[in-house]
Design a protein around this motif. Structure first.
Motif, mmCIF file in Angstrom:
data_model
loop_
_atom_site.group_PDB
_atom_site.id
_atom_site.type_symbol
_atom_site.label_atom_id
_atom_site.label_comp_id
_atom_site.label_asym_id
_atom_site.label_seq_id
_atom_site.Cartn_x
_atom_site.Cartn_y
_atom_site.Cartn_z
ATOM 1 N N THR A 1 -9.564 6.237 -7.393
ATOM 2 C CA THR A 1 -10.111 6.594 -6.077
ATOM 3 C C THR A 1 -9.012 7.103 -5.152
ATOM 4 O O THR A 1 -9.255 7.985 -4.327
ATOM 5 C CB THR A 1 -10.820 5.406 -5.431
ATOM 6 O OG1 THR A 1 -9.900 4.319 -5.253
ATOM 7 C CG2 THR A 1 -11.997 4.946 -6.282
ATOM 8 N N TYR A 2 -7.808 6.542 -5.276
ATOM 9 C CA TYR A 2 -6.689 7.003 -4.436
ATOM 10 C C TYR A 2 -6.287 8.422 -4.808
ATOM 11 O O TYR A 2 -6.027 9.259 -3.933
ATOM 12 C CB TYR A 2 -5.488 6.063 -4.584
ATOM 13 C CG TYR A 2 -5.659 4.748 -3.880
ATOM 14 C CD1 TYR A 2 -5.293 4.599 -2.539
ATOM 15 C CD2 TYR A 2 -6.196 3.652 -4.537
ATOM 16 C CE1 TYR A 2 -5.448 3.389 -1.885
ATOM 17 C CE2 TYR A 2 -6.366 2.441 -3.887
ATOM 18 C CZ TYR A 2 -5.984 2.306 -2.562
ATOM 19 O OH TYR A 2 -6.165 1.107 -1.914
ATOM 20 N N GLU B 1 -3.452 5.613 6.515
ATOM 21 C CA GLU B 1 -4.068 4.487 5.821
ATOM 22 C C GLU B 1 -5.082 3.810 6.743
ATOM 23 O O GLU B 1 -4.887 3.732 7.949
ATOM 24 C CB GLU B 1 -2.983 3.500 5.364
ATOM 25 C CG GLU B 1 -3.488 2.264 4.649
ATOM 26 C CD GLU B 1 -4.385 2.566 3.466
ATOM 27 O OE1 GLU B 1 -5.413 1.874 3.330
ATOM 28 O OE2 GLU B 1 -4.075 3.490 2.681
ATOM 29 N N ILE C 1 0.828 -1.204 0.000
ATOM 30 C CA ILE C 1 0.000 0.000 0.000
ATOM 31 C C ILE C 1 0.863 1.255 0.000
ATOM 32 O O ILE C 1 0.522 2.259 -0.624
ATOM 33 C CB ILE C 1 -1.000 0.003 1.184
ATOM 34 C CG1 ILE C 1 -2.035 1.120 1.012
ATOM 35 C CG2 ILE C 1 -0.274 0.133 2.521
ATOM 36 C CD1 ILE C 1 -2.882 1.011 -0.215
ATOM 37 N N VAL D 1 0.865 6.924 -6.816
ATOM 38 C CA VAL D 1 -0.243 7.842 -7.072
ATOM 39 C C VAL D 1 0.183 9.283 -6.844
ATOM 40 O O VAL D 1 -0.118 10.174 -7.656
ATOM 41 C CB VAL D 1 -1.452 7.486 -6.187
ATOM 42 C CG1 VAL D 1 -2.536 8.557 -6.294
ATOM 43 C CG2 VAL D 1 -2.017 6.127 -6.569
ATOM 44 N N ASN E 1 -10.608 5.220 0.741
ATOM 45 C CA ASN E 1 -10.682 5.731 -0.627
ATOM 46 C C ASN E 1 -11.951 5.307 -1.363
ATOM 47 O O ASN E 1 -12.335 5.931 -2.361
ATOM 48 C CB ASN E 1 -9.468 5.288 -1.434
ATOM 49 C CG ASN E 1 -9.349 3.781 -1.547
ATOM 50 O OD1 ASN E 1 -9.103 3.099 -0.539
ATOM 51 N ND2 ASN E 1 -9.544 3.234 -2.724
ATOM 52 N N GLY F 1 -7.671 6.901 5.263
ATOM 53 C CA GLY F 1 -7.638 6.446 3.879
ATOM 54 C C GLY F 1 -8.744 5.526 3.421
ATOM 55 O O GLY F 1 -8.464 4.464 2.839
ATOM 56 N N ARG G 1 1.839 1.889 -3.489
ATOM 57 C CA ARG G 1 0.740 2.446 -4.284
ATOM 58 C C ARG G 1 0.570 3.933 -4.011
ATOM 59 O O ARG G 1 0.426 4.731 -4.941
ATOM 60 C CB ARG G 1 -0.567 1.702 -3.993
ATOM 61 C CG ARG G 1 -1.756 2.329 -4.691
ATOM 62 C CD ARG G 1 -3.037 1.539 -4.515
ATOM 63 N NE ARG G 1 -3.138 0.488 -5.488
ATOM 64 C CZ ARG G 1 -4.272 -0.169 -5.754
ATOM 65 N NH1 ARG G 1 -5.371 0.115 -5.091
ATOM 66 N NH2 ARG G 1 -4.306 -1.108 -6.668
ATOM 67 N N HIS G 2 0.597 4.328 -2.733
ATOM 68 C CA HIS G 2 0.488 5.752 -2.410
ATOM 69 C C HIS G 2 1.621 6.544 -3.065
ATOM 70 O O HIS G 2 1.395 7.631 -3.605
ATOM 71 C CB HIS G 2 0.527 5.954 -0.895
ATOM 72 C CG HIS G 2 -0.750 5.595 -0.200
ATOM 73 N ND1 HIS G 2 -1.949 6.212 -0.482
ATOM 74 C CD2 HIS G 2 -1.007 4.691 0.786
ATOM 75 C CE1 HIS G 2 -2.895 5.708 0.294
ATOM 76 N NE2 HIS G 2 -2.358 4.779 1.060
ATOM 77 N N HIS H 1 -6.463 11.639 -2.293
ATOM 78 C CA HIS H 1 -5.308 12.473 -1.953
ATOM 79 C C HIS H 1 -5.549 13.939 -2.293
ATOM 80 O O HIS H 1 -5.201 14.825 -1.507
ATOM 81 C CB HIS H 1 -4.051 11.958 -2.666
ATOM 82 C CG HIS H 1 -3.425 10.765 -2.012
ATOM 83 N ND1 HIS H 1 -3.013 10.778 -0.700
ATOM 84 C CD2 HIS H 1 -3.143 9.530 -2.485
ATOM 85 C CE1 HIS H 1 -2.485 9.601 -0.391
ATOM 86 N NE2 HIS H 1 -2.566 8.827 -1.457
ATOM 87 N N ASN I 1 -6.158 3.426 -10.046
ATOM 88 C CA ASN I 1 -5.791 4.296 -8.929
ATOM 89 C C ASN I 1 -6.658 5.545 -8.812
ATOM 90 O O ASN I 1 -6.320 6.470 -8.068
ATOM 91 C CB ASN I 1 -4.315 4.708 -9.043
ATOM 92 C CG ASN I 1 -3.371 3.549 -8.726
ATOM 93 O OD1 ASN I 1 -3.668 2.702 -7.879
ATOM 94 N ND2 ASN I 1 -2.238 3.513 -9.412
#
Length: 305
Positions: A261-262, A85, A13, A20, A108, A106, A16-17, A266, A259
């Motif tokens: 929704t992430y 998160e 995770i 993004v 999301n 988080g 991934r953050h 953010h 990605n």
């Protein structure tokens, strides 16, 4: 919007953050106690804050470490925006004094176009029943890793279906105005080599709906995330894997990038408050619900907030 983001933790995770935020145009750095392959990384949080000077921090380490990380950020004088998160903590507890306004959690899925469409459709309607289901097979959840080595397998590190899949409990209470009482059943039901819970069912009474069922598990060999809502005038079936909502059987598709929704979360967490992102008080309220569900499953009772 922020310019520099520090991601704390570099598991799946955290990676991934990082990706993004980079795609959003931010310069990123990683704080991890282990040596990692990243262009800008630190093994000291103090040094990361001094040298990199982030104006946005993402706490993406093990759930059991979230509270300690927030306390360390406070003690080191960090005063910028923070995204923690999900879930906020592994156990119910307080946020360090003075940090609440800066923190978002988080969840999301609040930014998933299917959920946003369902939220819009439910405005002004009388909701009779609401059912949310999510299941994903833990051994195939994170390709290339042994599920037995993941935090998900260990209750002491914040693992378990109830915490790991709390997205679906969050959006349920978000859509239905909180919760009035809860009872639950759950625990370790399978042969998975874990010491955390692998399945939980919650039955809730909420301000907007009197009959609510949420089920989460680590067992579904075909990933499934679905909501079924009956109102006095319509039936909605929202498929968050297939990105489709059925309105009385008629399909309404909403294609979505992996990605998306992430990225939306953010942007929201770094910008003015829109009411979409999960706030620290909302994150704590969800922790109280999860705690109540555990208690209810042991005592076989209904629990009120």
């Amino acid at each position: 919007m922020a310019q520099q983001a520090l991601v704390i933790g570099y598991g799946s995770i955290g990676k991934r953050h990082d990706a993004v935020l980079s795609e959003l145009g931010l310069r990123t750095a990683i704080y991890s106690r282990r040596a990692i392959d990243h262009p800008c990384s630190y093994q000291s949080l103090d040094l990361a804050l001094q040298d990199f000077a982030p104006d946005y921090v993402v706490v993406a380490n093990r759930t059991s470490e979230h509270r300690g990380t927030l306390q360390e950020l406070k003690s080191l004088g960090y005063t910028g925006r923070i995204l923690v998160e999900k879930p906020l903590f592994s156990e119910l507890g307080d946020i360090p004094d003075g940090m609440g306004d800066a923190i978002r959690v988080g969840y999301n899925l609040r930014f998933h176009p299917i959920l946003l469409r369902l939220r819009e459709l439910l405005q002004g309607q009388t909701i009779c029943t609401f059912q949310a289901y999510v299941g994903q097979y833990l051994p195939t959840w994170r390709p290339g890793t042994d599920y037995r080595d993941s935090y998900s397998a260990r209750a002491g590190e914040g693992g378990g279906a109830l915490l790991d899949l709390s997205h679906d409990i969050d959006y349920t209470t978000w859509l239905l105005g909180g919760w009035s009482r809860v009872t639950a059943m759950g625990g370790k039901t399978s042969a998975l080599e874990i010491d955390s819970d692998d399945a939980f069912s919650l039955l809730l009474d909420t301000p907007r709906c009197p009959v609510v069922h949420v089920h989460v598990n680590y067992l579904n060999r075909t990933a499934r995330r679905e909501i079924v809502v009956n109102t006095t005038t319509h039936t909605y079936v929202a498929d968050l894997v297939g990105n489709r909502i059925l309105i009385d059987g008629a399909a309404d598709d909403h294609p979505i990038e992996r990605n998306e929704t992430y990225a939306a979360m953010h942007r929201d967490a770094m910008g003015p408050d829109t009411g979409l992102c999960c706030t620290a008080p909302q994150g704590l309220a969800l922790m109280r619900l999860l705690d109540a569900a555990r208690q209810a499953s042991i005592e076989h009772v209904w629990i009120t907030p």
